[in-house]
Design an enzyme around this catalytic site. Structure first.
Site, mmCIF file in Angstrom:
data_model
loop_
_atom_site.group_PDB
_atom_site.id
_atom_site.type_symbol
_atom_site.label_atom_id
_atom_site.label_comp_id
_atom_site.label_asym_id
_atom_site.label_seq_id
_atom_site.Cartn_x
_atom_site.Cartn_y
_atom_site.Cartn_z
ATOM 1 N N ASN A 154 0.781 -1.236 0.000
ATOM 2 C CA ASN A 154 0.000 0.000 0.000
ATOM 3 C C ASN A 154 0.818 1.293 0.000
ATOM 4 O OD1 ASN A 154 0.664 -0.488 2.681
ATOM 5 N ND2 ASN A 154 -1.204 0.434 3.459
ATOM 6 N N SER A 231 -0.170 -7.576 7.014
ATOM 7 C CA SER A 231 -1.409 -7.969 7.690
ATOM 8 C C SER A 231 -1.111 -8.714 8.997
ATOM 9 C CB SER A 231 -2.238 -8.842 6.761
ATOM 10 O OG SER A 231 -1.498 -9.996 6.433
ATOM 11 N N GLU A 250 4.536 -4.124 12.071
ATOM 12 C CA GLU A 250 3.642 -2.973 11.865
ATOM 13 C C GLU A 250 2.433 -3.525 11.126
ATOM 14 O OE1 GLU A 250 4.283 -0.052 13.113
ATOM 15 O OE2 GLU A 250 6.343 -0.409 13.705
ATOM 16 N N LEU A 251 1.341 -3.739 11.864
ATOM 17 C CA LEU A 251 0.218 -4.499 11.295
ATOM 18 C C LEU A 251 -1.015 -3.617 11.078
ATOM 19 C CD1 LEU A 251 0.769 -7.682 13.498
ATOM 20 C CD2 LEU A 251 1.823 -7.111 11.320
ATOM 21 N N CYS A 284 -3.121 1.688 6.520
ATOM 22 C CA CYS A 284 -3.257 0.978 7.804
ATOM 23 C C CYS A 284 -3.964 1.819 8.856
ATOM 24 C CB CYS A 284 -1.901 0.526 8.304
ATOM 25 S SG CYS A 284 -0.674 1.817 8.196
HETATM 26 P P1 NAP Z 1 0.292 -8.958 3.485
HETATM 27 O O1 NAP Z 1 -0.566 -9.771 2.619
HETATM 28 O O2 NAP Z 1 0.461 -9.359 4.911
HETATM 29 O O3 NAP Z 1 1.723 -8.902 2.774
HETATM 30 C C1 NAP Z 1 2.777 -8.160 3.290
HETATM 31 C C2 NAP Z 1 4.099 -8.768 2.844
HETATM 32 O O4 NAP Z 1 4.262 -10.049 3.455
HETATM 33 C C3 NAP Z 1 4.161 -8.985 1.338
HETATM 34 O O5 NAP Z 1 5.472 -8.727 0.894
HETATM 35 C C4 NAP Z 1 3.839 -10.474 1.232
HETATM 36 O O6 NAP Z 1 4.305 -11.070 0.067
HETATM 37 C C5 NAP Z 1 4.561 -11.005 2.454
HETATM 38 N N1 NAP Z 1 4.133 -12.323 2.899
HETATM 39 C C6 NAP Z 1 2.961 -12.951 2.654
HETATM 40 N N2 NAP Z 1 2.954 -14.171 3.248
HETATM 41 C C7 NAP Z 1 4.146 -14.311 3.875
HETATM 42 C C8 NAP Z 1 4.738 -15.337 4.665
HETATM 43 N N3 NAP Z 1 4.083 -16.472 4.925
HETATM 44 N N4 NAP Z 1 5.974 -15.141 5.168
HETATM 45 C C9 NAP Z 1 6.637 -13.995 4.934
HETATM 46 N N5 NAP Z 1 6.122 -12.977 4.179
HETATM 47 C C10 NAP Z 1 4.896 -13.128 3.671
HETATM 48 O O7 NAP Z 1 -0.174 -7.431 3.508
HETATM 49 P P2 NAP Z 1 -0.603 -6.495 2.289
HETATM 50 O O8 NAP Z 1 -1.928 -6.915 1.800
HETATM 51 O O9 NAP Z 1 0.520 -6.331 1.324
HETATM 52 O O10 NAP Z 1 -0.733 -5.093 3.058
HETATM 53 C C11 NAP Z 1 -1.860 -4.726 3.741
HETATM 54 C C12 NAP Z 1 -1.680 -4.916 5.243
HETATM 55 O O11 NAP Z 1 -0.565 -4.183 5.704
HETATM 56 C C13 NAP Z 1 -2.866 -4.335 6.011
HETATM 57 O O12 NAP Z 1 -3.214 -5.219 7.053
HETATM 58 C C14 NAP Z 1 -2.322 -3.038 6.565
HETATM 59 O O13 NAP Z 1 -2.970 -2.544 7.700
HETATM 60 C C15 NAP Z 1 -0.915 -3.409 6.849
HETATM 61 N N6 NAP Z 1 -0.090 -2.211 6.955
HETATM 62 C C16 NAP Z 1 0.368 -1.817 8.187
HETATM 63 C C17 NAP Z 1 1.126 -0.666 8.304
HETATM 64 C C18 NAP Z 1 1.674 -0.203 9.623
HETATM 65 O O14 NAP Z 1 2.625 0.555 9.614
HETATM 66 N N7 NAP Z 1 1.126 -0.636 10.744
HETATM 67 C C19 NAP Z 1 1.395 0.096 7.164
HETATM 68 C C20 NAP Z 1 0.898 -0.340 5.941
HETATM 69 C C21 NAP Z 1 0.171 -1.499 5.837
HETATM 70 P P3 NAP Z 1 3.333 -11.257 -1.213
HETATM 71 O O15 NAP Z 1 2.949 -9.884 -1.645
HETATM 72 O O16 NAP Z 1 4.188 -11.970 -2.158
HETATM 73 O O17 NAP Z 1 2.152 -12.046 -0.717
#
Ligand code: NAP
Length: 476
Positions: A154, A231, A250-251, A284
């Protein structure tokens, strides 16, 4: 159109991968690039390069680390338009919002350049304890070594900056796995860092699926820390596998704002609508839940819906566009099913709730029960709920009735009420007279509960990425 075949970035070289996958635009579904899918051997090479470079980076004088980051910020400024276009294309982020992200990324690298100069320790008066006479102590901070960074789609440029910036500033090396939908921003930054003079091996980028590439990074003993943004489900899985590695997470969140009686609604309305729908709600700290005092409720809802209806839907590359496509079709379907669940349970859809192309129209719901997914889970879509409360205490208990706790906002004219909210809200940051979506890049940022552990914001991320060492000198 000829599609560029991208390469992995390992040990300062662009390395052709064995396998590739086509990256498509979330808005047009057209192919944008061929992305390398790193295999285990390629991930191993990247980790080994970072492992070997760790001594070079740890010894690199601070003024050189700082200069590399300052140069990177300058190069990014020079190629501002190109950078924004990359984000808009791969993430379907409306171009004006993408430009704001590039500006923030520049800031983040500038803060990293400044903060590199301020990494220090403290001296301690050891004779405060009996037996400590004639001894004195000081602390230093040392880099951890190899940092594994895993980032979400994002904010593909600025959230990568929040990993790369503090890691370089504190003399670490990095293996980065960007989100599969948005790897182009990371490759672009690697190009600029090479030009800025970063030593070979200090940054390595391996793309591929999270469960394979991400997992290899998380479980490798040479990697000393995982810094993950994404996530909650993936974050928790990482934490369980990381063993004794340091982990910052950071979730997600279902952020809320409270609107007290007597607040000037004209003044805050634009900001509330922007907080709910910026980048289609895929932020987020996007404003997902609004709790409005009953005295202001009807007017707030009416003004909010009116303003929402003026938002322009369209192509992310069109400067007029406010709302574009969600990141995937799967997310469109998920969002629609959550809206349907809310409607079936008595919630009212005042605007939106339908899809045009890949775009879910900005959606406003009222009368939503706290148990429904649009309220208690992270929607990560252009959906906001507005509920009526009869007191601020009631609003605070709704905000706290959540698995998440990233940031919350309260609009009120009453100082005591604001301070009471500060004490009782279970979140990492309270925004008084602002939406929860406020963030600048040097503030401490992170959550409680399922929103994560640890803090970002350059100074705070540097603390996480370094180890404190104590030195005691005996003068006896
Ligand atoms: P995501 O699906 O959790 O993916 C994040 C990263 O993790 C991607 O690079 C993904 O790779 C990787 N990943 C997926 N499965 C994994 C595993 N089993 N082991 C290690 N890495 C793995 O999240 P997203 O959809 O990209 O982003 C949205 C989420 O991020 C939302 O929940 C949002 O709130 C959160 N977020 C939090 C913050 C904060 O600062 N708190 C800021 C921004 C976003 P792939 O893309 O290849 O699946």
């Amino acid at each position: 159109m000829k599609i560029e075949r991208k390469k992995l970035f390992i040990n300062g070289q662009w390395v052709e991968a064995q396998q590739h996958q086509t990256l498509t635009s979330p808005y047009t579904n057209e192919a944008i690039a061929e992305i390398p899918m790193a295999n285990a051997d390629e991930v191993n090479q990247a980790i080994e390069a970072a492992h070997k470079a760790r001594k070079v980076m740890a010894k690199l004088p601070i003024h050189k680390r700082s200069a590399i980051l300052a140069k990177l910020a300058q190069l990014l400024e020079n190629r501002f338009e190109e950078a924004a276009k990359i984000i808009a294309l791969e993430a379907a982020k409306p171009i004006e919002t993408a430009k704001a992200e590039v500006n923030r990324s520049i800031q983040t690298y500038k803060f990293a350049s400044f903060e590199a100069n301020r990494i220090g320790g403290e001296t301690l008066p050891l004779d405060a304890a009996p037996g400590g006479e004639n001894r004195f102590a000081y602390t230093i901070r040392e880099p951890l070594g190899v940092i594994g960074a895993i980032t979400p789609f994002n904010f593909p440029m600025n959230l990568v900056a929040h990993k790369i910036g503090p890691a370089i500033a504190s003399g670490n090396t990095i293996v980065l796995k960007p989100a599969s939908q948005t790897p182009l921003s990371s490759f672009f930054i690697a190009e600029l860092l090479q030009e800025a003079g970063l030593p070979d091996g200090a940054l390595n980028i391996v793309t591929g699926s999270g469960s394979t590439v991400g997992d290899l990074i998380v479980t490798d003993d040479r990697v000393k820390m995982i810094t993950f943004t994404g996530s909650p489900a993936v974050g928790m899985g990482i934490r369980n596998k990381a063993g004794l590695k340091r982990v910052t997470l950071e979730l997600g969140s279902n952020s809320a704002v409270i609107i007290d009686q007597g607040v000037n609604l004209d003044k805050i309305m634009d900001r509330c609508v922007t907080g709910a729908f910026s980048f289609q709600g895929q932020v987020c700290i996007s404003l997902q839940r609004v709790y409005v005092h009953e005295k202001e409720y009807e007017r707030f809802v009416q003004m909010f819906v009116e303003k929402t209806k003026t938002l322009k839907i369209g192509d992310p590359l069109d400067p007029e566009t406010d709302i574009s496509a969600l990141i995937s079709k799967k997310d469109v379907e998920r969002a629609l099913s959550w809206i349907a669940e809310a409607e079936e349970s008595g919630a009212k859809v005042l605007t939106g709730g339908i899809v045009e192309g890949n775009v879910l129209l900005p959606t406003v719901l009222t009368d939503v029960d706290a148990s429904l997914k649009v309220s208690c889970q992270e929607v990560f879509a252009p959906i906001v709920i507005i509920n009526k409360v009869s007191s601020i205490d009631e609003a605070i208990s709704h905000v706290n009735d959540s698995r998440f706790g990233l940031q919350a906002g309260i609009y009120t004219e009453k100082l005591n009420l604001a301070l009471e909210a500060v004490e009782t809200l279970e979140v990492g940051g309270v925004m008084i007279n602002d939406i929860p979506t406020f963030r600048v890049d040097h503030m401490p940022y992170g959550g409680v509960k399922e929103s994560g552990t640890g803090r970002e914001g350059i100074k705070y991320a540097i603390e996480e990425m370094t180890e404190m060492k104590l030195v005691v000198i005996n003068r006896n």
